[in-house]
Design a protein around this motif. Structure first.
Motif: not given
Length: 844
Positions: A551-556
């Motif tokens: 769930a923390a795959g975003s670069l933000s």
């Protein structure tokens, strides 16, 4: 995040470095082809500890054989007497007893490899089973005793399971059981090639169980079973995230597996599960590690290794009762004559002090008191010694058993005392007392001010061998003469080992001479790791971004966003262990490090010019940022995993000295002056520099181009230094000759100032120098900035370099697929573009 750092040997346009290749330190067991040896070396490979490290049962379930202090010992479970059954050469680990009771197979570390050996349990004679100069570990006898399964790197340097036929004390017909598969998964800490480790035989001998990361991104993988035949199909029976230490073992009835797991917690405990797959549950509990379980042949007891007391110890748990008891080796019967050594370390006045001590026998093996935490260097120079350096910390005098013969003893205490060394002869059954006196270095007076040393990057616990505590970490720092420790709490994949220790005020274990703080390392490997010092409200969760398939795959959030959150808590933010090699945005499309963006946007308070990276590669990028007119102080952080037995360390190996007002040790003035740049970073040399009346971090204003400024520079070092240089705007303005033993010097003179810019003092050597356990001795001050009539330093060439860098960041952000929303994506790209505009304007 520790990553093994290879030295960059190259000509640098700004400042030329050329390091003789023959002088390089190489990692321990360098033949292993894994991208991040720091983790597997500690968490998987056997390590030298004074306590037990691995254990196996005798066929009658009445005795155990285990590795302790690098040799093998046999002990009955109802006795406190232990009998040594091997004693070199090298270090002996991971024993396994044959079903007929006549043989013990084990792994021997010597001659820069780990080979399988066998000891005849009846005669105590030993001989080698493998001769491959590879790493061969985790040997396990089959239930019939005619085969041995083990892990070897003999095929392409990677971990695979092998099986050989054991006959008359020899290992024959060795075959690689598991294949080699290259995965397309986006792994970071693990190789692209799948591994297979920790084999165990089913009780009927028809299958081999092992751990493999086939099909998985994170951790060392799940549990697989297959027939012990070439080409057999393996099937996964269980998956959870593991980190090298699961080591499943069958119950004698073949129905259950016992293994070590940290599922849903910070520490390994013993778990049970059905051997064909199913739901596991724990059978031990505690905020410490219980690992390396072995089920007794009679099925009544599980032996395992625990670090509940800090050091390793051997424990027994009754099944199904659950009662646990420690097995102590109070009486030790050695194979060869031993003597006794008493070591004390004293200061110049003869008072006992804490220190780092190394004790070595004539054959190069290391020794320590029975309760000491033994630590090993992660690399070494082969021409200098047969094994990596080992050491332990003392507080007052200690006693230990050592082999009769020649013994060498070294002692040191940080960088402000010289190294003490003695060689003694110890007779059989004789006692020898050694007193080592440490003499302080004399440095130039600094009236009204003092230099306070700190390590801004330490991890108290990080999945290592020992169980560390704040009080023990303070003791480690005190022995290294380190005054301030920043323990950066951080995740190790799913778990955060020290999350329960996070606090916004100094730890109660702090003393008047050693201050312990618990901060955070924000762990986004995509953008680069950040040190967040002295958060005043809360730990940032999650402590990473850009983790694929989570769930923390975003670069933000970006690092700039993280810096804003930390600054809102009045924290100090820095980039840690930046670069192994010099980044080249023209040729390297994979660049994702956010450092130049955040410097341009004013988000960065310091940079670890010295850390778990190549100091010169990092310094080169730092110089280019300074040439663009940014003020950026140096700090230093070891990235020491303080509970590791094999580590990049010790704590304080890389440290920053901050100049503060004289008085009691306090965190606020230390951080304030770190931000101001009143610092120098070092792994040994001590430095000082002033320009006129201006100190490090100051801005010196010049009215006329060509005006000369007086300088004062000094050096003190515990090892010889080959180069002491005044560096201005990235180029050597003056090189100072060092005479005699090249460990000290004081210099004065003047230099002309022709433009706005900066100057700093730097010291370095061409090769590694013991006892500095780093790639080479190095130190640098922060800059003194130069302002010529209000003009700003602005190198168009360096600005263009960072424009190209950020162009790579923008392109990679555009291509990233795991954004939560398009708005989030556009916000990040806008942030990168804003920083790019800063550098573009510098080119005008």
């Amino acid at each position: 995040m520790p990553i093994y750092r290879k030295m960059l040997v190259a000509a640098v346009p700004l400042v030329s470095f050329l390091i003789p290749l023959q002088a390089q330190r190489d990692p321990v067991l360098k033949q292993i082809a894994e991208p991040h040896p720091y983790y597997f070396r500690e968490m998987y490979l056997p390590q030298l500890t004074t306590g037990p490290s691995s254990v196996a049962w005798a066929p009658d379930s009445k005795s155990l054989v285990y590795s302790m202090a690098g040799t093998l010992w046999q002990q009955r479970v109802d006795s406190v007497e232990a009998e040594q059954i091997t004693d070199g050469p090298g270090y002996d680990y991971q024993p396994d007893w044959s079903p007929d009771g006549h043989w013990i197979v084990f792994a021997k570390y010597a001659h820069d490899s780990v080979e399988l050996w066998a000891v005849n349990a009846d005669t105590r004679e030993t001989h080698a089973l493998t001769h491959e100069s590879a790493v061969n570990i985790e040997p396990r006898f089959s239930p019939t005793g005619d085969r041995i399964a083990y892990v070897s790197t003999s095929y392409n340097g990677r971990f695979h399971v092998f099986v050989g036929r054991f006959e008359n004390g020899d290992l024959k017909d060795i075959k690689r059981l598991t294949g080699e598969n290259r995965s397309s998964l986006p792994r970071y800490y693990y190789s692209q090639f799948d591994h297979e480790i920790s084999p165990a035989w089913s009780p009927d001998g028809k299958e081999v169980l092992f751990v493999s990361n086939r099909g998985h991104i994170y951790g060392t993988g799940g549990f697989w079973r297959m027939k012990p035949e070439l080409g057999a199909t393996a099937r996964e029976i269980h998956y959870e995230e593991t980190a090298w230490k699961a080591r499943p073992d069958f119950s004698p009835d073949g129905k259950r597996l016992v293994y070590a797991s940290y599922l849903g917690q910070a520490w390994h405990q013993l778990w049970l599960m059905p051997s064909d797959g199913g739901d596991p549950f724990p059978i031990s509990y505690g905020d410490f590690d219980n690992i390396n379980p072995r089920w007794s042949p009679d099925g009544r007891t599980i032996a395992f290794i625990s670090n509940r007391g800090g050091n390793t110890s051997l424990w027994l748990q009754e099944i199904p009762d659950g009662d646990q008891r420690v097995l102590l080796a109070k009486d030790r019967r050695y194979l060869h004559p031993m003597g006794h050594l008493q070591v004390s370390v004293v200061d110049e006045n003869g008072h006992e002090i804490s220190a780092r001590v190394a004790v070595t026998g004539a054959d190069g093996r290391a020794f320590a008191p029975a309760d000491a935490w033994m630590h090993a260097d992660d690399s070494f120079e082969r021409k200098e010694r047969p094994f990596e350096a080992h050491y332990f910390h003392v507080s007052g005098s200690v006693e230990m058993s050592v082999p009769a013969g020649t013994i060498t003893v070294d002692a040191m205490k940080g960088f402000e005392f010289g190294l003490a060394h003695q060689t003694v002869q110890v007779g059989s059954e004789k006692s020898v007392a050694v007193k080592l006196q440490l003499k302080p270095e004399t440095v130039p007076a600094n009236p009204g001010r003092q230099w306070v040393s700190g390590d801004v990057h330490v991890h108290m616990n990080y999945g290592g061998t020992y169980r560390n505590t704040p009080a023990h970490l303070v003791e480690q720092a005190s022995a290294e003469n380190l005054q301030l420790v920043q323990d950066l709490v951080v995740n190790k994949e799913q778990r955060i080992p020290d999350i329960s220790y996070f606090r916004t005020t100094p730890d109660p274990a702090s003393t008047s001479s050693t201050l312990l703080l618990h901060g955070q390392e924000f762990h986004t490997s995509y953008w680069g790791h950040l040190g967040l010092l002295h958060l005043t409200k809360n730990f940032l969760i999650p402590d990473y971004a850009g983790y694929a398939n989570t769930a923390a795959g975003s670069l933000s959030p970006t690092n700039a966003d993280v810096a804003d959150m930390a600054h809102a808590q009045r924290a100090v933010v820095g980039y840690v262990h930046p670069f192994d090699t010099y980044p080249d945005p023209k040729s390297d499309a994979s660049i994702t490090d956010e450092l130049p963006v955040d410097v341009a946007l004013g988000k960065v308070d310091y940079i670890e010019v010295m850390g778990f990276s190549d100091h010169k590669s990092t310094a080169r990028v730092w110089y280019q940022l300074l040439n663009c007119g940014f003020h950026l102080p140096t700090a230093a952080g070891t990235d020491a995993m303080a509970n590791f037995a094999s580590l990049r360390g010790p704590v304080g190996l890389n440290r920053v000295y901050v100049e503060v007002p004289a008085g009691n040790l306090q965190i606020d003035p230390w951080l304030e002056n770190l931000r101001k740049g009143r610092t120098f970073a070092t792994n040994g040399p001590l430095l000082g520099l002033s320009l006129g009346q201006f100190r490090l971090g100051d801005t010196l204003k010049i009215r006329k181009a060509g005006e000369s400024v007086d300088f004062k520079a000094w050096l003190r070092s515990i090892v010889p230094i080959d180069h002491l240089e005044l560096v201005c705007d990235g180029r050597v303005a003056k090189e100072f000759p060092l005479a005699g033993d090249k460990t000290s010097g004081e210099f004065t003179g003047s230099i002309p100032i022709t433009s706005s810019g900066w100057c700093l003092l730097r010291a370095w050597s061409d090769k590694a120098e013991y006892p500095v356990l780093d790639i080479y001795p190095y130190a640098t001050t922060s800059p003194i900035y130069l302002d010529l009539n209000g003009s700003k330093a602005a190198s168009k060439e360096d600005a263009a370099y960072f424009v190209a860098w950020i162009d790579r960041l923008i392109a990679n952000a555009e291509a990233h697929q795991d954004w939560n929303t398009d708005t989030e994506k556009q916000g990040v790209i806008g942030e990168l573009t804003k920083a790019r505009d800063v550098y573009t304007n510098l080119q005008k």
